[in-house]
Structure formats: structure tokens, C-alpha cells
Design a protein around this motif. Sequence first.
Motif, mmCIF file in Angstrom:
data_model
loop_
_atom_site.group_PDB
_atom_site.id
_atom_site.type_symbol
_atom_site.label_atom_id
_atom_site.label_comp_id
_atom_site.label_asym_id
_atom_site.label_seq_id
_atom_site.Cartn_x
_atom_site.Cartn_y
_atom_site.Cartn_z
ATOM 1 N N PRO A 199 -26.655 2.232 -48.012
ATOM 2 C CA PRO A 199 -27.150 3.565 -48.364
ATOM 3 C C PRO A 199 -28.253 4.048 -47.432
ATOM 4 O O PRO A 199 -29.017 3.254 -46.902
ATOM 5 C CB PRO A 199 -27.708 3.378 -49.776
ATOM 6 C CG PRO A 199 -27.253 2.064 -50.244
ATOM 7 C CD PRO A 199 -26.847 1.248 -49.069
ATOM 8 N N SER A 200 -28.321 5.355 -47.272
ATOM 9 C CA SER A 200 -29.443 5.940 -46.538
ATOM 10 C C SER A 200 -30.622 6.059 -47.518
ATOM 11 O O SER A 200 -30.462 5.834 -48.716
ATOM 12 C CB SER A 200 -29.064 7.326 -46.018
ATOM 13 O OG SER A 200 -29.124 8.270 -47.060
ATOM 14 N N ASP A 201 -31.786 6.419 -46.996
ATOM 15 C CA ASP A 201 -32.972 6.469 -47.857
ATOM 16 C C ASP A 201 -33.076 7.754 -48.673
ATOM 17 O O ASP A 201 -33.911 7.867 -49.556
ATOM 18 C CB ASP A 201 -34.243 6.340 -46.995
ATOM 19 C CG ASP A 201 -34.304 4.969 -46.355
ATOM 20 O OD1 ASP A 201 -33.732 4.028 -46.942
ATOM 21 O OD2 ASP A 201 -34.888 4.864 -45.266
ATOM 22 N N VAL A 202 -32.242 8.722 -48.356
ATOM 23 C CA VAL A 202 -32.363 10.021 -49.035
ATOM 24 C C VAL A 202 -32.052 9.879 -50.519
ATOM 25 O O VAL A 202 -31.095 9.198 -50.899
ATOM 26 C CB VAL A 202 -31.379 11.030 -48.401
ATOM 27 C CG1 VAL A 202 -31.441 12.368 -49.134
ATOM 28 C CG2 VAL A 202 -31.674 11.223 -46.943
ATOM 29 N N ASP A 203 -32.870 10.536 -51.344
ATOM 30 C CA ASP A 203 -32.620 10.528 -52.788
ATOM 31 C C ASP A 203 -31.554 11.589 -53.068
ATOM 32 O O ASP A 203 -31.785 12.788 -52.893
ATOM 33 C CB ASP A 203 -33.930 10.859 -53.515
ATOM 34 C CG ASP A 203 -33.735 10.850 -55.025
ATOM 35 O OD1 ASP A 203 -32.643 10.439 -55.480
ATOM 36 O OD2 ASP A 203 -34.666 11.268 -55.740
ATOM 37 N N VAL A 204 -30.389 11.141 -53.500
ATOM 38 C CA VAL A 204 -29.270 12.076 -53.691
ATOM 39 C C VAL A 204 -29.068 12.440 -55.162
ATOM 40 O O VAL A 204 -28.190 13.247 -55.477
ATOM 41 C CB VAL A 204 -27.951 11.494 -53.120
ATOM 42 C CG1 VAL A 204 -28.027 11.362 -51.607
ATOM 43 C CG2 VAL A 204 -27.593 10.163 -53.787
ATOM 44 N N ALA A 205 -29.855 11.848 -56.057
ATOM 45 C CA ALA A 205 -29.635 12.071 -57.496
ATOM 46 C C ALA A 205 -29.662 13.561 -57.833
ATOM 47 O O ALA A 205 -30.597 14.283 -57.455
ATOM 48 C CB ALA A 205 -30.702 11.324 -58.295
ATOM 49 N N GLY A 206 -28.601 14.003 -58.498
ATOM 50 C CA GLY A 206 -28.529 15.397 -58.940
ATOM 51 C C GLY A 206 -28.256 16.402 -57.832
ATOM 52 O O GLY A 206 -28.292 17.610 -58.067
#
Length: 285
Positions: A199-206
Amino acid sequence: MIVSGSASQALAAALARELEEPLAAVEYDRFPDGELLAAAPGVAEADPDRAVIVASTVSSDAHLELLQLQDAVREAGVEEVVTVLPYMGYGRQDAAFEPGHPVSARAVARAISTGTDRVLTVNPHETAVCEFFEPTATAVDAAGRLADPLPDDLTEPVFLSPDAGAIELAETARNAYGTGETDYFEKTRHSGTEVEISPSDVDVAGRDVVVVDDIIATGSTMSEAVGVLSERDADRLFVTCVHPLLARDAVTKLSRAGVEAIYGTDTIERGVDTVSVAPTLAGHL
Ligand code: R5P
């Protein structure tokens, strides 16, 4: 005059409309012994100065057909032959990966070079394959088109590429869309169909995520990426690529992984939502 390979008929027609040039009558046949015959009687009849052959080399037959069309238009007396490879087959075999292996991209480029004055190809896996051609070969970037079919209402969109090599595509698609964050995964390929995605570090939640790559072949890369994103609670997941090769069960694999939509361009004619690269190509012709 535009001359179409059998696997690129819709794109060739779109390009002819875009350039307001005639689309040549062509014939594709197969002899009883299995040998192919691709001919361009329309070129012999119209006697144009230039023939633009549009042929994605998606199969060995398509390769052979292209060589025949190149020869046919020369035989008909055409002065300038331009070869458009919307998708260049064997382009990913751009090095001898093991001792005794061929550089297949170079081998096919050499063959194609003999029948043309110029080559255009769309987003090859590595731009360096253009150097394998003898005449000038140009890599045309159609990644900006990938934003066209995306919904206008993406929520805090993230444009991700499955590996560092495709980050520029993701950035181009994001820039064309107008807003969004970009990042890339780390990918380890274990075999032709097995890949591992970190996974990349970006927060993808929502958030809505668009995964962008140059090609979807077996769909292993994209379905792994989509799986990782689902685990991290991404909202809608879109996958898009320049070349929707979609071999074997790729569409099923991606649908089962939960993608909202699969987008591609018409460099390869498949039954997915597509956007045409004709306007981009026309700008180079
Ligand atoms: C490789 O680096 C390419 O950019 C694509 O990610 C790859 O070729 C896709 O193949 P598949 O769909 O079989 O995973």
C-alpha cells in the motif's frame, strides 16, 4: 488515406473522421492452409500520396497483417507510409530477461521498420522502445484522455499507479481531471499472473480512488491494488488504463474485486467503456 488493420477498425475510422481523410477499402482473408491475406484495394484505386496504416499488433496475426498492408500500399505506389501502432505488441519484452532470450520488441520493430517512413505509437510501456525502430518513431501520450469518462463528482479523489513506473500516467490523468492527490504502490511481480502490492501511504478511507496504469493484461496488478484499497476502506474504485488488453478472465477478476468501472482507450478494441485516442493521434499527423 487511412488504412485499417483488422483489430483497429473503429479507431482507424475515428481517425479518418478526425483528419477528414478517406478510409480505404480493405480485405482480410485467410487461405485454406492458414496463411493470411490483408489487402488494401482502396489504396490502389485512389492512388494517394500518403497512407496511414492504423494497426494495433495485438496478436501474431495482427503483426503479419501489418507487414502485408505496408507492402500492399508500397506496391500500390504510395510515396509516404506512416505506421500507427496504437498498441505495440511485444513492447513489454524490451530486454533479454534471461540468457538466450530475444529482445522481442526490437525484433518486431525491425520488421515493421522495413515498410514505413515513420512510426507513431501510443504510450509504450517504455518510451525507449522507439529507439528500436529505424525511421523516426514517436511515443504519443494519450493519458490525459483517461480523465474523460470519469464521473464529475469524485469525492476527494486519489489517483494511484500500481508501481512507480506508471506515476506519470496517474499525474497526467489527475491533471486532466483537474483535482486530486497522486501516489503509487510498490509492486513485486512473482510470475505472469501473481503480483504483490504494498500500500501507498495515502489515507484512502472514504475517498474515491482511480488506479491508473499503462496496460491491464491479466488484471492481476489491478485486482491486487483494488483489494488493498478495499481493505483500507476506499469508497468507489475505478480502474483505467491506456491499453485494455484484458486477457483471460481479467474483466471478471476486476469485477469480483469490486471495481465500479473499467475504463480504457480504443488502442485495443474490447468491450469496456472507452475513450478514443483519435484526436491525440490526429495532432501528430
Ligand atoms: C507492468 O509494469 C505494466 O505497467 C502493467 O502493470 C502490467 O503489464 C499489467 O499486467 P497484468 O494486468 O497482467 O498484471
